[in-house]
Enzyme design. Structure first.
Site, mmCIF file in Angstrom:
data_model
loop_
_atom_site.group_PDB
_atom_site.id
_atom_site.type_symbol
_atom_site.label_atom_id
_atom_site.label_comp_id
_atom_site.label_asym_id
_atom_site.label_seq_id
_atom_site.Cartn_x
_atom_site.Cartn_y
_atom_site.Cartn_z
ATOM 1 N N HIS A 181 0.862 -1.196 0.000
ATOM 2 C CA HIS A 181 0.000 0.000 0.000
ATOM 3 C C HIS A 181 0.895 1.243 0.000
ATOM 4 C CE1 HIS A 181 -2.762 3.102 1.338
ATOM 5 N NE2 HIS A 181 -3.745 2.309 0.918
ATOM 6 N N GLU A 205 -3.957 1.943 -7.382
ATOM 7 C CA GLU A 205 -4.328 3.075 -6.523
ATOM 8 C C GLU A 205 -3.418 4.254 -6.830
ATOM 9 O OE1 GLU A 205 -6.588 1.798 -2.772
ATOM 10 O OE2 GLU A 205 -4.485 1.775 -2.274
ATOM 11 N N SER A 234 -10.309 7.196 -3.127
ATOM 12 C CA SER A 234 -11.497 8.036 -2.923
ATOM 13 C C SER A 234 -12.770 7.453 -3.518
ATOM 14 C CB SER A 234 -11.246 9.444 -3.474
ATOM 15 O OG SER A 234 -10.120 10.010 -2.843
HETATM 16 P P1 PGA Z 1 -9.500 6.096 0.304
HETATM 17 O O1 PGA Z 1 -8.308 5.051 0.602
HETATM 18 O O2 PGA Z 1 -10.664 5.285 -0.203
HETATM 19 O O3 PGA Z 1 -9.775 6.748 1.611
HETATM 20 O O4 PGA Z 1 -8.994 7.021 -0.734
HETATM 21 C C1 PGA Z 1 -7.993 4.033 -0.308
HETATM 22 C C2 PGA Z 1 -6.769 3.314 0.155
HETATM 23 O O5 PGA Z 1 -5.873 3.967 0.723
HETATM 24 O O6 PGA Z 1 -6.661 2.084 -0.031
#
Ligand code: PGA
Length: 263
Positions: free
Chosen positions: A100, A172, A221
Site C-alpha cells: 500500500h 491506486e 477516494s
Molecule cells: P480512500 O483510501 O478510499 O480513503 O482514498 C484508499 C486506500 O488507501 O486504499
C-alpha cells in the site's frame, strides 16, 4: 462491460487502516454481517488492524465476509521486533494488502520487501492484494506507465508460474487517495487507461489467459456516488476502499452497487 468483468469474481475490499479499537471492530463487523447477504460472485473483504485479526477471525461469517491483513513481514519467524508474519497470519486471514502506498511512503517499504511479501503471502496460503500506483509528480512528468510497470513486475517477480493467477492487483493512484476535492479524483477514463496498460503488461510478460484471469481492483477516494462508474470500467473487477469503508451505510451502499453492476 468487457467479458472478463463478467466471468470473474468481483471484490469489495475495505481497508480500515489504523481505525477502530478491537471492540469497535467487532461491533462494526457484527453490523456488516447483519446487513450483508452472501453472494458467490462478490467477495466482501475487510482489513482491520493487526491486533483485531485474531478475535475477528473467530467471529467472522466466512460465507459473507473475509478478512485481510493490511501488511505483514515476509520472514516466517525470527528476531523482528514488533512485526507480524504471514506465517503467523496463516489461517486467520484469506487476504493481505501488500505494498500500500502508505506502507511504501510512510514506512519506507522497499520494492524488495514488497516482492518478498507477495511470495510469503502465497507460501502461507494468503492471497496478496498487490497495490501499485503513481504519485502526482510522477504523473505530471509522464512517468505513470514506467512506475506502474516496475511496481507490477517487481512485485510479481518472485511468484512462480503456478501461483501467478492467485494474485490480485489494486491500482491506486496515490494522488487520488483520501481526496477531499474532485480535482484529485481519478476519472473512469484515467482508470481505464491504466488498467488496460496493466493487462497489456501482464499479457506481454506472462500470457493473455493469465492477464485476463488476474483481478484488478481500483482504489482511491471511492464513494457510493462514484463506485458504479469505477466498477463499470472495462477490466476493473472490484474496489479497494479506505475512508468510505469505515461508515457502514456507505460501505453497504457500495456493496449494493457492486451487486447491481455484476448482476
Ligand atoms: P480512500 O483510501 O478510499 O480513503 O482514498 C484508499 C486506500 O488507501 O486504499
Amino acid at each position: 462491460m468487457a467479458w472478463y468483468n463478467i466471468l470473474m469474481k468481483s471484490y469489495i475490499v475495505g481497508n480500515w487502516k489504523m481505525n477502530f479499537a478491537v471492540g469497535e471492530s467487532s461491533v462494526y463487523l457484527h453490523k456488516l454481517t447483519e446487513r450483508i447477504r452472501a453472494s458467490r460472485d462478490l467477495e466482501i473483504v475487510v482489513a482491520p488492524s493487526a491486533i483485531a485479526l485474531q478475535p475477528l477471525s473467530l467471529q467472522i461469517d466466512r460465507k459473507k465476509l473475509r478478512l485481510a491483513a493490511q501488511t505483514a513481514n515476509p520472514h516466517d519467524f525470527g528476531a523482528y521486533t514488533g512485526e507480524v508474519s504471514f506465517a503467523q497470519l496463516r489461517g486467520l486471514v484469506d487476504y493481505c494488502i501488500i505494498g500500500h502506498s502508505e506502507r511504501r511512503q510512510l514506512f519506507h517499504e522497499s520494492d524488495k520487501q514488497v516482492r518478498l511479501a507477495v511470495a510469503a503471502a502465497l507460501r502461507n496460503n494468503i492471497t496478496p492484494i498487490l497495490c501499485i500506483g503513481e504519485t502526482s509528480t510522477e504523473r505530471t512528468f509522464g512517468e505513470t506507465s514506467d512506475v506502474v510497470r516496475d511496481q507490477l513486475l517487481g512485485g510479481l517477480s518472485e511468484v512462480s508460474a503456478e501461483d501467478i493467477n492467485k494474485v490480485i492487483i489494486a491500482y491506486e493512484p496515490i494522488w487520488a487517495i483520501s481526496s477531499t476535492t474532485d480535482a484529485h479524483i481519478a476519472t473512469p477514463d484515467e482508470v481505464a487507461e491504466i488498467v488496460t496498460f496493466i493487462r497489456r503488461t501482464l499479457t506481454d510478460t506472462y500470457s493473455s489467459s493469465i492477464a485476463e484471469a488476474i483481478p484488478i481492483l481500483y482504489g482511491g477516494s471511492v464513494k457510493p456516488t462514484n463506485a458504479g462508474a469505477y466498477l463499470t470500467v472495462p477490466g476493473v473487477n472490484g474496489l479497494l476502499i479506505g475512508g468510505a469503508s469505515l461508515i457502514a451505510d456507505q460501505f453497504i451502499d457500495i456493496i449494493d452497487t457492486a451487486k447491481k453492476v455484476i448482476s
